[in-house]
Scaffold this motif. Structure first.
Motif, mmCIF file in Angstrom:
data_model
loop_
_atom_site.group_PDB
_atom_site.id
_atom_site.type_symbol
_atom_site.label_atom_id
_atom_site.label_comp_id
_atom_site.label_asym_id
_atom_site.label_seq_id
_atom_site.Cartn_x
_atom_site.Cartn_y
_atom_site.Cartn_z
ATOM 1 N N ALA A 192 0.766 -1.267 0.036
ATOM 2 C CA ALA A 192 -0.061 0.193 -0.100
ATOM 3 C C ALA A 192 0.958 1.324 -0.113
ATOM 4 O O ALA A 192 1.882 1.248 0.455
ATOM 5 N N GLU A 194 0.465 5.711 0.398
ATOM 6 C CA GLU A 194 -0.469 6.571 0.900
ATOM 7 C C GLU A 194 -0.684 7.396 -0.370
ATOM 8 O O GLU A 194 0.532 7.980 -0.950
ATOM 9 N N GLU A 197 -5.828 10.012 0.380
ATOM 10 C CA GLU A 197 -6.755 9.859 1.792
ATOM 11 C C GLU A 197 -6.136 9.862 3.147
ATOM 12 O O GLU A 197 -6.479 9.952 4.040
ATOM 13 N N THR A 199 -2.695 8.968 5.826
ATOM 14 C CA THR A 199 -2.012 7.548 6.658
ATOM 15 C C THR A 199 -3.100 6.795 7.088
ATOM 16 O O THR A 199 -3.208 5.351 6.908
ATOM 17 N N MET A 202 -5.219 4.729 4.604
ATOM 18 C CA MET A 202 -4.373 3.601 3.890
ATOM 19 C C MET A 202 -4.234 2.432 4.906
ATOM 20 O O MET A 202 -4.474 1.429 4.303
ATOM 21 N N ARG A 205 -7.557 0.804 4.828
ATOM 22 C CA ARG A 205 -7.225 -0.331 3.492
ATOM 23 C C ARG A 205 -6.561 -1.592 3.648
ATOM 24 O O ARG A 205 -6.820 -2.562 3.128
ATOM 25 N N VAL A 206 -5.420 -1.243 4.232
ATOM 26 C CA VAL A 206 -4.768 -2.570 4.569
ATOM 27 C C VAL A 206 -5.395 -3.588 5.326
ATOM 28 O O VAL A 206 -5.172 -5.121 5.031
ATOM 29 N N LYS A 225 6.857 5.989 7.173
ATOM 30 C CA LYS A 225 6.744 7.341 6.737
ATOM 31 C C LYS A 225 7.820 8.262 6.843
ATOM 32 O O LYS A 225 8.572 8.406 7.871
#
Length: 299
Positions: A192, A194, A197, A199, A202, A205-206, A225
């Motif tokens: 994934a 970023e 949207e 962090t 994201m 989503r993971v 990051k």
């Protein structure tokens, strides 16, 4: 605006243009501890309520005329841009002061074509054209920056370092495109990146990909990051806080790696407490050589 508390005439002040999150307040409190009398300009629709202990006003995201008027009336000579901004202003929201109308074409191009860093550079140039100096938050609160090595009792293992190396490569490539600052690596590969949207979305989503079996439930991963390679470090440095730790855990990750010296750790004690409680590590790394030289990497 809160009455009183004004510094004597001629004693220039620091202004904090505040977006989302607690970083603007951390900066304001640190500045006050250093003897400054900060003035907070809270962006409408972005900043949370500012405590009455601080001199403050609110301004629209694109209302440069009001912002510059506030800078002038409150004897501001330095400005910190701090906190998240979830959207870009629409062109119709732009309200520049007359003397800075020449910047409008540049801003319109940045809004329609550029990534976040180019837009921020344009905003910084406009603020400095008003006679104020834009300074990085790290100049006011250097103690919030992540240092090299682990913050937590939990430390990365060999497989974690493989993920950290992969995540750094992904985040560096993403940042060079001026898209985002974060990447998630699982099993030594990027799963994934970023985007707009942010962090937390994201990481959500993971977690969803794990639930659907698109990411193996048996493989841990790492959130990385990093500051963008070309980023103007006076604005938008990567930030990690307790919610980042909780969301990383919910996404099935084993830890978080951040850019040592160029990323903020908010509520550091709580970040460490939550990470250790949940079994995660938080480690500062060298973006260009994440494993070598790190005190917690394999020798």
């Amino acid at each position: 605006m809160k009455p009183g508390g004004q510094q004597p005439e001629g004693n220039a002040r620091l202004a904090i243009i505040a977006g989302r999150g607690r970083l603007p307040l951390d900066i304001a409190r640190a500045a006050r501890g250093n003897g400054d009398n900060p003035f907070i300009i809270a962006l409408e629709g972005e900043a949370s309520d500012i405590p009455a202990e601080f001199d403050q006003a609110r301004a629209g995201l694109g209302d440069a005329a009001r912002i510059f008027s506030l800078l002038n009336k409150n004897n501001i000579d330095r400005v910190v841009m701090s906190g998240g901004v979830n959207r870009r202003p629409e062109i119709g929201e732009l309200r520049p002061p007359l003397r800075l109308l020449r910047f409008i074409p540049r801003i319109i191009r940045a809004l329609s074509q550029a990534g976040d860093d180019k837009l921020l550079r344009s905003v910084i140039s406009i603020i400095e054209a008003s006679g104020c100096r834009v300074v990085g938050a790290q100049e006011v609160v250097p103690g919030l920056l992540a240092q090299l090595g682990s913050l937590t009792n939990n430390k990365p293992g060999a497989k974690d370092w493989d993920n950290i190396a992969a995540g750094c490569a992904g985040a560096n490539a993403l940042g060079a495109l001026d898209v985002g600052q974060g990447a998630v690596a699982v099993g030594g590969r990027i799963v994934a990146l970023e985007g707009a949207e942010g962090t937390d979305a994201m990481l959500t989503r993971v977690a969803e990909l794990r639930e659907k079996g698109r990411i193996s439930a048996n493989r841990m991963g790492v959130l990385v990051k990093l500051c963008k390679p070309q980023q103007d470090e006076r604005a938008d440095l990567p930030t990690v806080g307790p919610d980042t730790v909780r969301n990383a855990h919910a996404a099935g990750l084993s830890g978080i790696a951040v850019d040592a010296g160029r990323a903020f750790i908010l509520e550091r004690d709580l970040v460490v407490e939550e990470a250790d409680r949940l079994g995660l590590f938080v480690v500062g790394v060298d973006r260009d050589n994440p494993v070598a030289g790190n005190p917690d990497s394999p020798k």
